[in-house]
Design a protein around this motif. Structure first.
Motif, PDB file in Angstrom:
ATOM      1  N   ALA A  36       0.832  -1.208   0.000  1.00  0.00           N
ATOM      2  CA  ALA A  36       0.000   0.000   0.000  1.00  0.00           C
ATOM      3  C   ALA A  36       0.866   1.257   0.000  1.00  0.00           C
ATOM      4  O   ALA A  36       0.496   2.266   0.578  1.00  0.00           O
ATOM      5  CB  ALA A  36      -0.922  -0.016   1.212  1.00  0.00           C
ATOM      6  N   ALA A  37       2.027   1.179  -0.632  1.00  0.00           N
ATOM      7  CA  ALA A  37       2.919   2.340  -0.744  1.00  0.00           C
ATOM      8  C   ALA A  37       3.291   2.508  -2.208  1.00  0.00           C
ATOM      9  O   ALA A  37       4.396   2.176  -2.621  1.00  0.00           O
ATOM     10  CB  ALA A  37       4.160   2.151   0.126  1.00  0.00           C
ATOM     11  N   PRO A  38       2.337   3.009  -3.006  1.00  0.00           N
ATOM     12  CA  PRO A  38       2.625   3.120  -4.437  1.00  0.00           C
ATOM     13  C   PRO A  38       3.765   4.099  -4.709  1.00  0.00           C
ATOM     14  O   PRO A  38       3.973   5.048  -3.973  1.00  0.00           O
ATOM     15  CB  PRO A  38       1.308   3.637  -5.024  1.00  0.00           C
ATOM     16  N   CYS A  39       4.488   3.818  -5.763  1.00  0.00           N
ATOM     17  CA  CYS A  39       5.605   4.665  -6.171  1.00  0.00           C
ATOM     18  C   CYS A  39       5.217   5.381  -7.455  1.00  0.00           C
ATOM     19  O   CYS A  39       4.690   4.768  -8.373  1.00  0.00           O
ATOM     20  CB  CYS A  39       6.846   3.800  -6.401  1.00  0.00           C
ATOM     21  N   ILE A  40       5.472   6.666  -7.492  1.00  0.00           N
ATOM     22  CA  ILE A  40       5.191   7.457  -8.684  1.00  0.00           C
ATOM     23  C   ILE A  40       6.536   7.880  -9.257  1.00  0.00           C
ATOM     24  O   ILE A  40       7.148   8.838  -8.785  1.00  0.00           O
ATOM     25  CB  ILE A  40       4.326   8.687  -8.351  1.00  0.00           C
ATOM     26  N   PRO A  41       7.063   7.130 -10.230  1.00  0.00           N
ATOM     27  CA  PRO A  41       8.415   7.408 -10.724  1.00  0.00           C
ATOM     28  C   PRO A  41       8.583   8.782 -11.353  1.00  0.00           C
ATOM     29  O   PRO A  41       9.676   9.322 -11.377  1.00  0.00           O
ATOM     30  CB  PRO A  41       8.675   6.302 -11.741  1.00  0.00           C
ATOM     31  N   GLU A  42       7.488   9.381 -11.828  1.00  0.00           N
ATOM     32  CA  GLU A  42       7.599  10.688 -12.463  1.00  0.00           C
ATOM     33  C   GLU A  42       7.722  11.824 -11.452  1.00  0.00           C
ATOM     34  O   GLU A  42       8.091  12.933 -11.797  1.00  0.00           O
ATOM     35  CB  GLU A  42       6.373  10.966 -13.349  1.00  0.00           C
ATOM     36  N   ALA A  43       7.392  11.566 -10.187  1.00  0.00           N
ATOM     37  CA  ALA A  43       7.421  12.615  -9.161  1.00  0.00           C
ATOM     38  C   ALA A  43       8.850  12.902  -8.745  1.00  0.00           C
ATOM     39  O   ALA A  43       9.670  12.004  -8.622  1.00  0.00           O
ATOM     40  CB  ALA A  43       6.600  12.181  -7.952  1.00  0.00           C
ATOM     41  N   LYS A  44       9.130  14.183  -8.542  1.00  0.00           N
ATOM     42  CA  LYS A  44      10.453  14.591  -8.078  1.00  0.00           C
ATOM     43  C   LYS A  44      10.288  15.584  -6.940  1.00  0.00           C
ATOM     44  O   LYS A  44       9.449  16.479  -7.018  1.00  0.00           O
ATOM     45  CB  LYS A  44      11.256  15.250  -9.196  1.00  0.00           C
ATOM     46  N   LEU A  45      11.072  15.414  -5.917  1.00  0.00           N
ATOM     47  CA  LEU A  45      11.083  16.323  -4.790  1.00  0.00           C
ATOM     48  C   LEU A  45      12.411  17.043  -4.795  1.00  0.00           C
ATOM     49  O   LEU A  45      13.469  16.415  -4.833  1.00  0.00           O
ATOM     50  CB  LEU A  45      10.907  15.547  -3.479  1.00  0.00           C
ATOM     51  N   ILE A  46      12.359  18.348  -4.781  1.00  0.00           N
ATOM     52  CA  ILE A  46      13.585  19.138  -4.786  1.00  0.00           C
ATOM     53  C   ILE A  46      13.615  19.957  -3.508  1.00  0.00           C
ATOM     54  O   ILE A  46      12.686  20.723  -3.228  1.00  0.00           O
ATOM     55  CB  ILE A  46      13.655  20.058  -6.027  1.00  0.00           C
ATOM     56  N   ASN A  47      14.655  19.794  -2.741  1.00  0.00           N
ATOM     57  CA  ASN A  47      14.818  20.491  -1.473  1.00  0.00           C
ATOM     58  C   ASN A  47      15.709  21.710  -1.711  1.00  0.00           C
ATOM     59  O   ASN A  47      16.922  21.588  -1.720  1.00  0.00           O
ATOM     60  CB  ASN A  47      15.440  19.538  -0.450  1.00  0.00           C
ATOM     61  N   ILE A  48      15.103  22.870  -1.914  1.00  0.00           N
ATOM     62  CA  ILE A  48      15.912  24.053  -2.186  1.00  0.00           C
ATOM     63  C   ILE A  48      16.157  24.889  -0.934  1.00  0.00           C
ATOM     64  O   ILE A  48      16.996  25.779  -0.937  1.00  0.00           O
ATOM     65  CB  ILE A  48      15.267  24.943  -3.277  1.00  0.00           C
ATOM     66  N   ALA A  49      15.449  24.585   0.144  1.00  0.00           N
ATOM     67  CA  ALA A  49      15.604  25.397   1.348  1.00  0.00           C
ATOM     68  C   ALA A  49      16.149  24.614   2.533  1.00  0.00           C
ATOM     69  O   ALA A  49      16.535  25.202   3.522  1.00  0.00           O
ATOM     70  CB  ALA A  49      14.255  26.007   1.737  1.00  0.00           C
ATOM     71  N   GLY A  50      16.168  23.307   2.443  1.00  0.00           N
ATOM     72  CA  GLY A  50      16.506  22.488   3.604  1.00  0.00           C
ATOM     73  C   GLY A  50      17.971  22.164   3.719  1.00  0.00           C
ATOM     74  O   GLY A  50      18.823  23.043   3.673  1.00  0.00           O
ATOM     75  N   GLY A  51      18.247  20.884   3.821  1.00  0.00           N
ATOM     76  CA  GLY A  51      19.597  20.414   4.088  1.00  0.00           C
ATOM     77  C   GLY A  51      20.512  20.474   2.892  1.00  0.00           C
ATOM     78  O   GLY A  51      20.092  20.720   1.772  1.00  0.00           O
ATOM     79  N   ASN A  52      21.777  20.247   3.149  1.00  0.00           N
ATOM     80  CA  ASN A  52      22.793  20.256   2.101  1.00  0.00           C
ATOM     81  C   ASN A  52      22.578  19.029   1.218  1.00  0.00           C
ATOM     82  O   ASN A  52      22.691  17.904   1.657  1.00  0.00           O
ATOM     83  CB  ASN A  52      24.182  20.224   2.725  1.00  0.00           C
ATOM     84  N   ILE A  53      22.280  19.275  -0.020  1.00  0.00           N
ATOM     85  CA  ILE A  53      22.058  18.181  -0.966  1.00  0.00           C
ATOM     86  C   ILE A  53      23.090  18.246  -2.072  1.00  0.00           C
ATOM     87  O   ILE A  53      22.820  17.946  -3.214  1.00  0.00           O
ATOM     88  CB  ILE A  53      20.622  18.204  -1.530  1.00  0.00           C
ATOM     89  N   GLY A  54      24.277  18.686  -1.703  1.00  0.00           N
ATOM     90  CA  GLY A  54      25.341  18.743  -2.684  1.00  0.00           C
ATOM     91  C   GLY A  54      25.325  20.004  -3.513  1.00  0.00           C
ATOM     92  O   GLY A  54      26.007  20.102  -4.516  1.00  0.00           O
ATOM     93  N   ASN A  55      24.548  20.995  -3.074  1.00  0.00           N
ATOM     94  CA  ASN A  55      24.450  22.219  -3.853  1.00  0.00           C
ATOM     95  C   ASN A  55      25.410  23.300  -3.361  1.00  0.00           C
ATOM     96  O   ASN A  55      25.335  24.437  -3.804  1.00  0.00           O
ATOM     97  CB  ASN A  55      23.013  22.746  -3.846  1.00  0.00           C
ATOM     98  N   GLY A  56      26.272  22.961  -2.427  1.00  0.00           N
ATOM     99  CA  GLY A  56      27.256  23.915  -1.933  1.00  0.00           C
ATOM    100  C   GLY A  56      26.766  24.784  -0.801  1.00  0.00           C
ATOM    101  O   GLY A  56      27.527  25.537  -0.220  1.00  0.00           O
ATOM    102  N   HIS A  57      25.476  24.709  -0.461  1.00  0.00           N
ATOM    103  CA  HIS A  57      24.928  25.508   0.622  1.00  0.00           C
ATOM    104  C   HIS A  57      24.952  24.714   1.926  1.00  0.00           C
ATOM    105  O   HIS A  57      24.733  23.506   1.925  1.00  0.00           O
ATOM    106  CB  HIS A  57      23.487  25.934   0.327  1.00  0.00           C
ATOM    107  N   GLU A  58      25.192  25.393   3.007  1.00  0.00           N
ATOM    108  CA  GLU A  58      25.159  24.740   4.310  1.00  0.00           C
ATOM    109  C   GLU A  58      23.706  24.425   4.678  1.00  0.00           C
ATOM    110  O   GLU A  58      22.776  25.097   4.243  1.00  0.00           O
ATOM    111  CB  GLU A  58      25.770  25.656   5.376  1.00  0.00           C
ATOM    112  N   THR A  59      23.527  23.415   5.496  1.00  0.00           N
ATOM    113  CA  THR A  59      22.183  23.091   5.967  1.00  0.00           C
ATOM    114  C   THR A  59      21.688  24.215   6.862  1.00  0.00           C
ATOM    115  O   THR A  59      22.471  24.898   7.509  1.00  0.00           O
ATOM    116  CB  THR A  59      22.182  21.772   6.757  1.00  0.00           C
TER     117      THR A  59
END
Length: 170
Positions: free
Chosen positions: A36-59
């Motif tokens: 009962a946990a369907p996966c939607i492969p087309e969905a993308k979550l982008i964290n632009i304000a949160g933690g460091n995701i390799g974008n050079g910004h500190e968390t």
């Protein structure tokens, strides 16, 4: 149904455990057992304000890992079992961990394309312990030059490639 069972997103008994990490894999794993946990492969979550995701910004916060969340799943499944019909099938959860140093795409494609038997829910976890090989393979797939590519970008390229329909036709 989740809110009927628990009254909120984070079950009361777990409110002190989940601060800012690991809630999404906990919830996914909790319901994957019951298919009962369907996966939607087309969905993308982008964290632009949160933690460091390799974008050079500190968390902007200190990450607090929910220690033992996988054990919570085993305990909290009991609440769901009481709610669902007895004849509802439960999946066997199987994690396939694949260590890779050379990042051989042909091997990884074959592994990720394995047929998962009915009644199983499988998670393929690929551990790449050679960043240079990862960058090279990602550059090959995306036809980009890998000098300016971040590890996170390379991971995303490889993940998208291995989960694409063209890869899963072996």
């Amino acid at each position: 149904t989740h809110y009927i069972l628990y009254g909120r997103l984070i079950p009361e008994q777990r409110r002190t455990n989940f601060i800012n990490q690991d809630l999404d894999p906990y919830l996914n794993r909790l319901y994957t057992k019951f298919m009962a946990a369907p996966c939607i492969p087309e969905a993308k979550l982008i964290n632009i304000a949160g933690g460091n995701i390799g974008n050079g910004h500190e968390t902007r916060y200190e990450r607090v890992v929910a220690q033992g969340w996988k054990d919570f799943v085993n305990e909290d499944i009991k609440s769901i079992r009481k709610y669902i019909p007895n004849d509802r099938a439960e999946a066997i959860l199987l994690d396939v961990v694949v260590p890779s140093y050379r990042v051989r795409l042909d091997y990884l494609e074959s592994i990720c394309s394995l047929e998962v038997p009915a009644g199983f829910q499988t998670l393929f976890i690929i551990i790449i312990d050679n960043p240079d090989a990862l960058l090279f393979r990602a550059a090959t797939i995306s036809k980009q030059y890998h000098d300016g590519m971040s590890i996170n970008d390379a991971e995303q390229i490889l993940e998208e490639y291995l989960s694409s329909p063209s890869c899963n036709t072996v």
